[in-house]
Enzyme design. Structure first.
Site, short mmCIF file in Angstrom:
data_model
loop_
_atom_site.label_atom_id
_atom_site.label_comp_id
_atom_site.label_asym_id
_atom_site.label_seq_id
_atom_site.Cartn_x
_atom_site.Cartn_y
_atom_site.Cartn_z
N GLY A 22 0.53 -5.01 0.94
CA GLY A 22 -0.62 -5.12 0.04
C GLY A 22 -0.31 -5.90 -1.22
O GLY A 22 -1.22 -6.44 -1.86
N GLU A 65 -0.76 -9.37 -0.33
CA GLU A 65 -2.21 -9.56 -0.10
C GLU A 65 -2.99 -9.63 -1.41
O GLU A 65 -3.94 -10.40 -1.54
CB GLU A 65 -2.74 -8.44 0.79
CG GLU A 65 -2.23 -8.60 2.23
CD GLU A 65 -2.55 -7.41 3.11
OE1 GLU A 65 -2.20 -6.27 2.72
OE2 GLU A 65 -3.16 -7.60 4.16
N ALA A 96 0.87 -1.18 0.00
CA ALA A 96 0.00 0.00 0.00
C ALA A 96 0.91 1.23 0.00
O ALA A 96 2.06 1.16 0.44
CB ALA A 96 -0.89 -0.02 1.23
N GLU A 151 4.18 -4.96 7.51
CA GLU A 151 3.41 -3.87 8.12
C GLU A 151 3.83 -3.55 9.55
O GLU A 151 3.82 -2.38 9.96
CB GLU A 151 1.90 -4.18 8.09
CG GLU A 151 1.27 -4.09 6.72
CD GLU A 151 1.37 -5.37 5.90
OE1 GLU A 151 2.12 -6.29 6.30
OE2 GLU A 151 0.70 -5.46 4.86
N1 COA Z 1 4.54 3.20 -0.72
C1 COA Z 1 4.93 4.36 -1.25
N2 COA Z 1 6.04 4.50 -1.97
C2 COA Z 1 6.81 3.41 -2.14
C3 COA Z 1 6.49 2.17 -1.60
C4 COA Z 1 5.28 2.08 -0.87
N3 COA Z 1 4.85 0.92 -0.34
N4 COA Z 1 7.45 1.30 -1.93
C5 COA Z 1 8.34 1.96 -2.66
N5 COA Z 1 7.97 3.25 -2.78
C6 COA Z 1 8.66 4.32 -3.50
C7 COA Z 1 9.85 4.85 -2.72
O1 COA Z 1 9.45 5.78 -1.74
C8 COA Z 1 10.65 5.47 -3.82
O2 COA Z 1 10.06 6.70 -4.17
P1 COA Z 1 10.98 8.01 -4.44
O3 COA Z 1 11.86 7.64 -5.59
O4 COA Z 1 9.98 9.07 -4.78
O5 COA Z 1 11.73 8.24 -3.16
C9 COA Z 1 10.41 4.52 -5.00
O6 COA Z 1 9.21 3.82 -4.69
C10 COA Z 1 11.53 3.51 -5.17
O7 COA Z 1 11.71 2.83 -3.96
P2 COA Z 1 13.13 2.67 -3.24
O8 COA Z 1 12.88 2.43 -1.79
O9 COA Z 1 14.02 3.79 -3.60
O10 COA Z 1 13.66 1.33 -3.95
P3 COA Z 1 14.68 0.28 -3.35
O11 COA Z 1 15.02 -0.64 -4.47
O12 COA Z 1 15.78 0.93 -2.63
O13 COA Z 1 13.83 -0.56 -2.25
C11 COA Z 1 11.89 -1.72 -1.41
C12 COA Z 1 12.74 -1.34 -2.65
C13 COA Z 1 10.63 -2.45 -1.90
C14 COA Z 1 12.70 -2.66 -0.50
C15 COA Z 1 11.51 -0.46 -0.61
O14 COA Z 1 10.96 0.49 -1.53
C16 COA Z 1 10.50 -0.68 0.47
O15 COA Z 1 10.84 -1.19 1.52
N6 COA Z 1 9.23 -0.29 0.22
C17 COA Z 1 8.18 -0.37 1.19
C18 COA Z 1 7.69 -1.77 1.32
C19 COA Z 1 6.62 -1.91 2.38
O16 COA Z 1 6.84 -1.71 3.56
N7 COA Z 1 5.42 -2.26 1.93
C20 COA Z 1 4.31 -2.51 2.79
C21 COA Z 1 3.50 -1.31 2.97
S1 COA Z 1 2.10 -1.72 3.96
#
Ligand code: COA
Length: 260
Positions: A111, A114, A66, A134
């Site tokens: 999500g 999910e 999400a 989460e």
């Molecule tokens: N919500 C909003 N934005 C997200 C996102 C999410 N769940 N997951 C990734 N993004 C965005 C990042 O903020 C970043 O945006 P920006 O370039 O404007 O800063 C872009 O996507 C790229 O992500 P980034 O973190 O730079 O890539 P990465 O390869 O270093 O890491 C992940 C990838 C998936 C490990 C990392 O993005 C992450 O941990 N995301 C959240 C995952 C999460 O907790 N999901 C559950 C939510 S309930």
């Protein structure tokens, strides 16, 4: 129909829904959830679409969860409403009358896992990464993760995944049954298409009834679940397709199903 955060297409009986926010790793904001609902409803009514494949654009992510920028603003009531909306979509997908396959092409977190759980079958690319992180945000899964993950992989493993928030790779997801199959990234689409094609040659109403029997029977006591199966078996006997399917077998020819 055009959407802001996803693309849809259909070809040879298969409908594709591709989440398209690659700069945000296909994170689901509320607009995307609404658009997914619209796309699934449109394909449900479309008689040319016999099965749906859900995937993410780009090579890095299926759905990275999400949208955390939206989660950050939620209070009690808004949070509850937010997940109820997501749950409405996952229920639509889970109870969809046509097979729904998740093509998990990279990160499927929160999500994302999910949404994959709400699909009937999950095929992962070798770079798939899945998890329910989460708790690391001070939240719990809200689009069905606490319920569907334990029903799919068992309570103990679901507890471990949700309480640690750990991210697992494709091989581990396959081992615990979260993924049905893992293939090289370049073979993901073809594998999903081949699997969908193996299903859609079968009688459409039988597919629908089988999905209902498996889903609705799952949480019932065995005797009730078997009665449900008997009712649906009876209903399938009444269809024109069951007459055609059995007749075709006896006449040693391929059936010509009409979905009736
Ligand atoms: N919500 C909003 N934005 C997200 C996102 C999410 N769940 N997951 C990734 N993004 C965005 C990042 O903020 C970043 O945006 P920006 O370039 O404007 O800063 C872009 O996507 C790229 O992500 P980034 O973190 O730079 O890539 P990465 O390869 O270093 O890491 C992940 C990838 C998936 C490990 C990392 O993005 C992450 O941990 N995301 C959240 C995952 C999460 O907790 N999901 C559950 C939510 S309930």
């Amino acid at each position: 129909m055009t959407y802001e955060n996803l693309t849809t297409s259909k070809e040879n009986g298969l409908g594709w829904i591709v989440i398209n926010r690659p700069d945000k790793l296909n994170a689901l904001n509320i607009k995307t959830v609404e658009e997914m609902q619209g796309a699934f409803l449109a394909f449900k009514e479309d008689m040319e679409v016999k099965a749906v494949i859900l995937t993410g654009s780009g090579e890095k992510a299926f759905i990275a969860g999400a949208d955390i920028s939206e989660l950050a603003k939620l209070d009690h009531d808004a949070g509850r409403q937010y997940v109820l909306k997501g749950q409405e979509l996952t229920k639509l997908m889970e109870n969809y009358p046509k097979p729904v396959i998740a093509a998990v092409n990279g990160y499927a977190l929160g999500g994302g896992t999910e949404m994959a759980l709400a699909c009937h079958i999950r095929i992962g690319a070798e770079n798939a990464k899945m998890g329910q992180p989460e708790v690391k945000l001070g939240l719990i899964p809200g689009f069905g993760g606490t319920q569907r993950l334990s029903r799919l992989v068992g309570k103990g493993i679901a507890m471990e995944m949700i309480l640690t928030g750990k991210v697992i790779d494709a091989a581990e997801a396959l081992q615990i049954g979260l993924l049905n199959k893992v293939v090289p990234p370049e073979k993901l689409h073809l594998t999903c298409e081949a699997l969908a094609n193996e299903m859609i040659v079968n009688a459409p109403v039988a597919l629908e009834y089988a999905i209902v029997a498996i889903n609705k029977g799952f949480d019932k006591p065995m005797d009730e679940a078997l009665l449900l199966e008997a009712d649906l078996f009876g209903a399938s006997c009444k269809t024109e397709d069951s007459k055609e399917g059995t007749k075709a077998f006896l006449e040693k020819r391929k059936p010509n199903f009409q979905g009736k």
